[in-house]
Motif scaffolding. Structure first.
Motif, short mmCIF file in Angstrom:
data_model
loop_
_atom_site.label_atom_id
_atom_site.label_comp_id
_atom_site.label_asym_id
_atom_site.label_seq_id
_atom_site.Cartn_x
_atom_site.Cartn_y
_atom_site.Cartn_z
N GLN A 118 -12.36 -20.82 52.52
CA GLN A 118 -10.94 -21.15 52.34
C GLN A 118 -10.65 -21.47 50.88
O GLN A 118 -9.61 -21.10 50.35
CB GLN A 118 -10.54 -22.32 53.24
N PHE A 119 -11.58 -22.14 50.21
CA PHE A 119 -11.43 -22.44 48.79
C PHE A 119 -11.30 -21.15 47.98
O PHE A 119 -10.45 -21.03 47.09
CB PHE A 119 -12.60 -23.28 48.28
N VAL A 120 -12.15 -20.17 48.29
CA VAL A 120 -12.09 -18.89 47.57
C VAL A 120 -10.76 -18.20 47.83
O VAL A 120 -10.09 -17.74 46.89
CB VAL A 120 -13.27 -17.98 47.99
N LYS A 121 -10.34 -18.14 49.09
CA LYS A 121 -9.06 -17.49 49.40
C LYS A 121 -7.90 -18.20 48.72
O LYS A 121 -7.02 -17.56 48.15
CB LYS A 121 -8.83 -17.46 50.92
N ASP A 122 -7.89 -19.53 48.77
CA ASP A 122 -6.80 -20.28 48.14
C ASP A 122 -6.78 -20.07 46.62
O ASP A 122 -5.72 -20.09 46.01
CB ASP A 122 -6.93 -21.77 48.44
N SER A 123 -7.94 -19.87 46.02
CA SER A 123 -8.03 -19.68 44.57
C SER A 123 -7.45 -18.35 44.12
O SER A 123 -6.95 -18.24 43.00
CB SER A 123 -9.49 -19.76 44.12
N ILE A 124 -7.52 -17.33 44.97
CA ILE A 124 -7.03 -16.02 44.55
C ILE A 124 -5.66 -15.67 45.12
O ILE A 124 -5.09 -14.65 44.75
CB ILE A 124 -8.04 -14.90 44.88
N LEU A 125 -5.14 -16.52 45.98
CA LEU A 125 -3.80 -16.28 46.51
C LEU A 125 -2.76 -16.74 45.49
O LEU A 125 -2.50 -17.92 45.34
CB LEU A 125 -3.59 -17.02 47.83
N CYS A 126 -2.23 -15.82 44.77
CA CYS A 126 -1.16 -16.11 43.82
C CYS A 126 -0.33 -14.85 43.66
O CYS A 126 -0.63 -13.82 44.26
CB CYS A 126 -1.70 -16.63 42.49
N SER A 127 0.68 -14.90 42.85
CA SER A 127 1.62 -13.78 42.76
C SER A 127 1.01 -12.52 42.16
O SER A 127 1.53 -11.43 42.35
CB SER A 127 2.84 -14.19 41.96
N ASP A 128 -0.09 -12.63 41.42
CA ASP A 128 -0.66 -11.47 40.75
C ASP A 128 -1.77 -10.77 41.54
O ASP A 128 -2.30 -9.77 41.09
CB ASP A 128 -1.21 -11.86 39.38
N TYR A 129 -2.16 -11.30 42.68
CA TYR A 129 -3.25 -10.73 43.46
C TYR A 129 -2.82 -10.49 44.90
O TYR A 129 -2.09 -11.28 45.48
CB TYR A 129 -4.46 -11.66 43.47
N GLN A 130 -3.29 -9.39 45.45
CA GLN A 130 -3.05 -9.09 46.85
C GLN A 130 -4.41 -8.92 47.52
O GLN A 130 -5.22 -8.09 47.09
CB GLN A 130 -2.24 -7.81 47.00
N ILE A 131 -4.68 -9.72 48.56
CA ILE A 131 -5.92 -9.59 49.30
C ILE A 131 -5.73 -8.49 50.34
O ILE A 131 -4.94 -8.63 51.27
CB ILE A 131 -6.32 -10.91 49.97
N ASN A 132 -6.45 -7.39 50.16
CA ASN A 132 -6.37 -6.27 51.10
C ASN A 132 -7.34 -6.44 52.26
O ASN A 132 -7.07 -6.01 53.37
CB ASN A 132 -6.68 -4.95 50.39
N VAL A 187 -19.37 -12.06 52.89
CA VAL A 187 -17.95 -11.76 52.79
C VAL A 187 -17.77 -10.42 52.07
O VAL A 187 -18.31 -10.21 50.99
CB VAL A 187 -17.20 -12.87 52.01
N THR A 188 -17.01 -9.54 52.71
CA THR A 188 -16.62 -8.26 52.12
C THR A 188 -15.14 -8.38 51.75
O THR A 188 -14.35 -8.79 52.59
CB THR A 188 -16.83 -7.11 53.11
N TYR A 189 -14.81 -8.06 50.52
CA TYR A 189 -13.43 -8.27 50.07
C TYR A 189 -12.90 -7.05 49.31
O TYR A 189 -13.67 -6.23 48.80
CB TYR A 189 -13.32 -9.50 49.18
N SER A 190 -11.60 -6.97 49.27
CA SER A 190 -10.90 -5.99 48.45
C SER A 190 -9.63 -6.67 47.95
O SER A 190 -8.83 -7.17 48.75
CB SER A 190 -10.56 -4.75 49.27
N ILE A 191 -9.47 -6.72 46.64
CA ILE A 191 -8.35 -7.43 46.01
C ILE A 191 -7.67 -6.50 45.01
O ILE A 191 -8.36 -5.87 44.19
CB ILE A 191 -8.83 -8.70 45.30
N THR A 192 -6.37 -6.42 45.06
CA THR A 192 -5.60 -5.59 44.12
C THR A 192 -4.80 -6.49 43.20
O THR A 192 -4.16 -7.43 43.64
CB THR A 192 -4.64 -4.65 44.88
N ILE A 193 -4.88 -6.19 41.89
CA ILE A 193 -4.05 -6.90 40.92
C ILE A 193 -2.70 -6.20 40.91
O ILE A 193 -2.62 -4.99 40.69
CB ILE A 193 -4.69 -6.89 39.53
N THR A 194 -1.65 -6.97 41.14
CA THR A 194 -0.32 -6.40 41.29
C THR A 194 0.57 -6.55 40.07
O THR A 194 1.73 -6.17 40.12
CB THR A 194 0.38 -7.02 42.51
N LYS A 195 0.09 -7.12 38.99
CA LYS A 195 0.98 -7.30 37.82
C LYS A 195 0.97 -6.11 36.93
O LYS A 195 0.17 -5.26 36.95
CB LYS A 195 0.61 -8.56 37.04
#
Length: 104
Positions: free
Chosen positions: A62-76, A96-104
């Protein structure tokens, strides 16, 4: 490995670029990491889950998810899989398998 410490193992990160018709680049970062703690090989699954795996799922992930949840990142993708007695070091935790897109 020490009891009580959380060990982080990170696989190489893959960066995919896509381009819009106007040439705007979007980057997606994909990879895997493991959060692991030392355990007793003689523990049953319920004890391993309650003592080692659940705290990693509820707190560290949850700490990791909360750290990357902001307006510039989208967790796919953010997929969590339990791991038990890994690497012959009696390590339990999560992969954990992740995919994150930078949206800025």
């Amino acid at each position: 490995m020490d009891n009580g410490k959380v060990h982080l193992f990170v696989d190489p990160i893959t960066i995919d670029s896509s381009f819009s018709d106007s040439g705007y680049e979007t980057k997606t970062y994909t990879g895997k990491y493991m959060l692991l703690v030392s355990s007793d090989i003689d523990e049953g699954y319920k004890d391993k889950f309650d003592n080692n795996i659940r705290p990693l799922i509820t707190n560290s992930n949850q700490f990791v998810k909360d750290s990357i949840l902001c307006s510039d990142y989208q967790i796919n993708k953010f997929q969590t899989m339990e791991v038990i007695n890994l690497f012959d070091f009696n390590l339990d935790g999560v992969l954990v398998t992740y995919s994150i897109t930078i949206t800025k």
